[in-house]
Design a protein around this motif. Structure first.
Motif, PDB file in Angstrom:
ATOM      1  N   ARG A 226      33.158  49.340  43.010  1.00 27.54           N
ATOM      2  CA  ARG A 226      33.840  49.408  44.311  1.00 27.54           C
ATOM      3  C   ARG A 226      32.863  49.447  45.486  1.00 27.54           C
ATOM      4  O   ARG A 226      33.101  50.093  46.498  1.00 27.54           O
ATOM      5  CB  ARG A 226      34.777  50.620  44.381  1.00 27.54           C
ATOM      6  N   ARG A 227      31.751  48.753  45.349  1.00 29.97           N
ATOM      7  CA  ARG A 227      30.800  48.632  46.456  1.00 29.97           C
ATOM      8  C   ARG A 227      30.024  47.341  46.328  1.00 29.97           C
ATOM      9  O   ARG A 227      29.916  46.759  45.249  1.00 29.97           O
ATOM     10  CB  ARG A 227      29.834  49.812  46.485  1.00 29.97           C
ATOM     11  N   MET A 228      29.494  46.889  47.456  1.00 32.14           N
ATOM     12  CA  MET A 228      28.610  45.741  47.435  1.00 32.14           C
ATOM     13  C   MET A 228      27.238  46.164  46.936  1.00 32.14           C
ATOM     14  O   MET A 228      26.871  47.338  47.029  1.00 32.14           O
ATOM     15  CB  MET A 228      28.481  45.138  48.833  1.00 32.14           C
ATOM     16  N   VAL A 229      26.478  45.216  46.405  1.00 30.99           N
ATOM     17  CA  VAL A 229      25.093  45.498  46.045  1.00 30.99           C
ATOM     18  C   VAL A 229      24.215  45.209  47.253  1.00 30.99           C
ATOM     19  O   VAL A 229      24.624  44.530  48.199  1.00 30.99           O
ATOM     20  CB  VAL A 229      24.623  44.665  44.829  1.00 30.99           C
ATOM     21  N   THR A 230      22.999  45.733  47.231  1.00 34.95           N
ATOM     22  CA  THR A 230      22.073  45.514  48.340  1.00 34.95           C
ATOM     23  C   THR A 230      21.045  44.447  47.974  1.00 34.95           C
ATOM     24  O   THR A 230      20.815  44.163  46.799  1.00 34.95           O
ATOM     25  CB  THR A 230      21.330  46.808  48.708  1.00 34.95           C
ATOM     26  N   GLN A 231      20.433  43.899  48.995  1.00 39.14           N
ATOM     27  CA  GLN A 231      19.377  42.919  48.777  1.00 39.14           C
ATOM     28  C   GLN A 231      18.223  43.542  48.002  1.00 39.14           C
ATOM     29  O   GLN A 231      17.605  42.885  47.157  1.00 39.14           O
ATOM     30  CB  GLN A 231      18.887  42.391  50.128  1.00 39.14           C
ATOM     31  N   GLU A 232      17.954  44.796  48.250  1.00 46.02           N
ATOM     32  CA  GLU A 232      16.851  45.483  47.581  1.00 46.02           C
ATOM     33  C   GLU A 232      17.128  45.651  46.085  1.00 46.02           C
ATOM     34  O   GLU A 232      16.205  45.587  45.265  1.00 46.02           O
ATOM     35  CB  GLU A 232      16.611  46.845  48.225  1.00 46.02           C
ATOM     36  N   SER A 255      23.265  39.574  35.613  1.00 47.99           N
ATOM     37  CA  SER A 255      24.160  39.869  36.719  1.00 47.99           C
ATOM     38  C   SER A 255      23.782  41.184  37.377  1.00 47.99           C
ATOM     39  O   SER A 255      23.650  42.201  36.696  1.00 47.99           O
ATOM     40  CB  SER A 255      25.612  39.937  36.239  1.00 47.99           C
ATOM     41  N   VAL A 256      23.609  41.140  38.689  1.00 47.95           N
ATOM     42  CA  VAL A 256      23.333  42.334  39.481  1.00 47.95           C
ATOM     43  C   VAL A 256      24.481  42.421  40.480  1.00 47.95           C
ATOM     44  O   VAL A 256      24.402  41.910  41.597  1.00 47.95           O
ATOM     45  CB  VAL A 256      21.980  42.238  40.200  1.00 47.95           C
ATOM     46  N   CYS A 257      25.586  43.023  40.039  1.00 50.80           N
ATOM     47  CA  CYS A 257      26.821  42.846  40.797  1.00 50.80           C
ATOM     48  C   CYS A 257      27.757  44.040  40.803  1.00 50.80           C
ATOM     49  O   CYS A 257      28.834  43.970  41.410  1.00 50.80           O
ATOM     50  CB  CYS A 257      27.571  41.628  40.237  1.00 50.80           C
ATOM     51  N   GLY A 258      27.396  45.142  40.141  1.00 47.73           N
ATOM     52  CA  GLY A 258      28.327  46.260  40.056  1.00 47.73           C
ATOM     53  C   GLY A 258      29.509  45.954  39.167  1.00 47.73           C
ATOM     54  O   GLY A 258      30.522  46.638  39.203  1.00 47.73           O
ATOM     55  N   ASN A 259      29.375  44.895  38.350  1.00 49.17           N
ATOM     56  CA  ASN A 259      30.424  44.375  37.483  1.00 49.17           C
ATOM     57  C   ASN A 259      31.602  43.810  38.273  1.00 49.17           C
ATOM     58  O   ASN A 259      32.694  44.403  38.327  1.00 49.17           O
ATOM     59  CB  ASN A 259      30.928  45.385  36.463  1.00 49.17           C
ATOM     60  N   VAL A 260      31.359  42.669  38.884  1.00 47.74           N
ATOM     61  CA  VAL A 260      32.452  41.932  39.506  1.00 47.74           C
ATOM     62  C   VAL A 260      33.356  41.427  38.388  1.00 47.74           C
ATOM     63  O   VAL A 260      32.918  40.721  37.491  1.00 47.74           O
ATOM     64  CB  VAL A 260      31.920  40.755  40.352  1.00 47.74           C
ATOM     65  N   GLU A 261      34.621  41.785  38.448  1.00 43.59           N
ATOM     66  CA  GLU A 261      35.554  41.467  37.361  1.00 43.59           C
ATOM     67  C   GLU A 261      36.190  40.089  37.514  1.00 43.59           C
ATOM     68  O   GLU A 261      36.469  39.394  36.544  1.00 43.59           O
ATOM     69  CB  GLU A 261      36.652  42.538  37.299  1.00 43.59           C
ATOM     70  N   THR A 262      36.419  39.689  38.767  1.00 37.62           N
ATOM     71  CA  THR A 262      37.020  38.387  39.038  1.00 37.62           C
ATOM     72  C   THR A 262      36.749  38.038  40.491  1.00 37.62           C
ATOM     73  O   THR A 262      36.456  38.917  41.300  1.00 37.62           O
ATOM     74  CB  THR A 262      38.546  38.415  38.793  1.00 37.62           C
ATOM     75  N   LEU A 263      36.823  36.769  40.833  1.00 32.80           N
ATOM     76  CA  LEU A 263      36.630  36.323  42.207  1.00 32.80           C
ATOM     77  C   LEU A 263      37.909  35.661  42.722  1.00 32.80           C
ATOM     78  O   LEU A 263      38.725  35.202  41.943  1.00 32.80           O
ATOM     79  CB  LEU A 263      35.469  35.330  42.298  1.00 32.80           C
TER      80      LEU A 263
END
Length: 263
Positions: A226-232, A255-263
Motif C-alpha cells: 500500500r505504498r509506492m517504492v522510492t528511487q533509492e 521486481s522492486v514493487c511492494g508486490n504490485v498485484e495487478t495494473l
C-alpha cells in the motif's frame, strides 16, 4: 568474506548509466558514486548532466538521444576516453509513452516508445559487450524493465510491450553471455514515487474520467504494501546485482514493487 563487503560493489567500477541525469537513473548514479565507482551517464537533457557533474565530480556525461545510433556511438567514444573501459552497463533510459486505447494511439507515438524503450537498449548492449568481456571481475548488464513487464497494462500497451521485451532480452543475453562471465538481469520497478509517476497517474485519470486523488488511490490499492517504492530502493537493487553478493545471479527479473498485484 565479510557480509558487508559482499553487498558493496568493488570501488573503482566503471559504470555507464543511460538516462542517468534524472529520476531513477540519477538515484543509481549517486548510489554507485557512494561506493567509489567511476560513473558516466548519458541523457537527452544537457542541463541535467551539467548539474549532476557539478554536484558529483566523479560523474562524466554525454548529451545524447539514446534512440539515435550516431549518438550512441558518440557515448561509447566518451566512455572509452573517460573510463578506459566498462564493467557495468545500466540500460535505464525510457519514456512513459502514450496513454490510450490501441485504436487511439498514433503510430508515431508507438514507434517512438519502441525506439527509446527497446531499440536503444539493443544499441547500447551491442556496443557494451566487447568492453564488458574485458571487465576485471566479469561484466554486469542490467535492463530497467517494469512491473508492467510481468503484468498486463491496459491503455499503456506500447510501454508494457517494451518492458516485457526487455525481460526476454535480459534472459536471452544471460544465456548468450554467461560463458563470457557477463551477468545480465532485469529490474522491474513498481509504482515509483516522483514527478514521472504523477504524470502517468494524471494521464490515466483523464483517460478514465477520474480525479487525480481517486486514480492514485486505485494504484495504491493494487500494491500489497500500500505504498509506492522510492528511487533509492530501486537503486539499491541495482547495486546488489552489481556487487559480489549478486555474483551468482543472472537471467533474472527482480521486481522492486511492494508486490504490485495487478495494473
Amino acid at each position: 568474506m565479510d557480509a558487508l563487503k559482499l553487498l558493496t560493489p568493488r570501488a573503482g567500477l566503471r559504470v555507464l548509466i543511460t538516462g542517468g541525469a534524472s529520476g531513477i537513473g540519477l538515484a543509481i548514479a549517486k548510489a554507485f558514486v557512494s561506493t567509489g565507482a567511476r560513473v558516466h551517464v548519458c541523457d537527452i537533457d544537457g542541463k541535467a548532466i551539467d548539474t549532476l557533474a557539478s554536484a558529483l565530480p566523479a560523474v562524466t556525461g554525454t548529451r545524447a538521444n539514446v534512440a539515435d545510433a550516431a549518438d550512441v556511438a558518440r557515448v561509447f567514444e566518451d566512455v572509452e576516453r573517460e573510463l578506459g573501459g566498462l564493467d557495468v552497463l545500466i540500460n535505464n533510459a525510457g519514456i512513459a509513452g502514450p496513454t490510450g486505447g490501441i485504436d487511439e494511439i498514433d503510430p508515431a507515438d508507438w514507434e517512438k516508445t519502441i525506439d527509446v524503450n527497446l531499440n536503444s537498449h539493443y544499441q547500447f548492449a551491442r556496443r557494451a559487450v566487447p568492453l564488458l568481456r574485458h571487465a576485471t571481475d566479469g561484466g554486469v548488464m542490467v535492463f530497467m524493465s517494469s512491473v508492467a513487464g510481468r503484468l498486463g497494462y491496459g491503455f499503456r500497451t506500447p510501454y508494457s510491450a517494451t518492458k516485457w521485451a526487455l525481460v526476454g532480452l535480459a534472459k536471452s543475453l544471460a544465456i548468450e553471455l554467461g560463458p563470457d562471465n557477463i551477468r545480465v538481469n532485469a529490474v522491474q520497478p513498481g509504482i515509483v514515487k516522483g514527478p514521472r509517476m504523477e504524470g502517468v497517474i494524471a494521464a490515466r485519470a483523464k483517460q478514465l474520467g477520474l480525479s487525480y486523488e481517486d486514480m492514485e488511490a486505485r494504484y495504491l490499492e493494487k500494491i500489497s504494501l500500500r505504498r509506492m517504492v522510492t528511487q533509492e530502493e530501486v537503486a539499491a537493487s541495482v547495486l546488489f546485482l552489481s556487487s559480489p553478493a549478486g555474483s551468482a545471479i543472472s537471467g533474472q527479473a527482480l521486481s522492486v514493487c511492494g508486490n504490485v498485484e495487478t495494473l
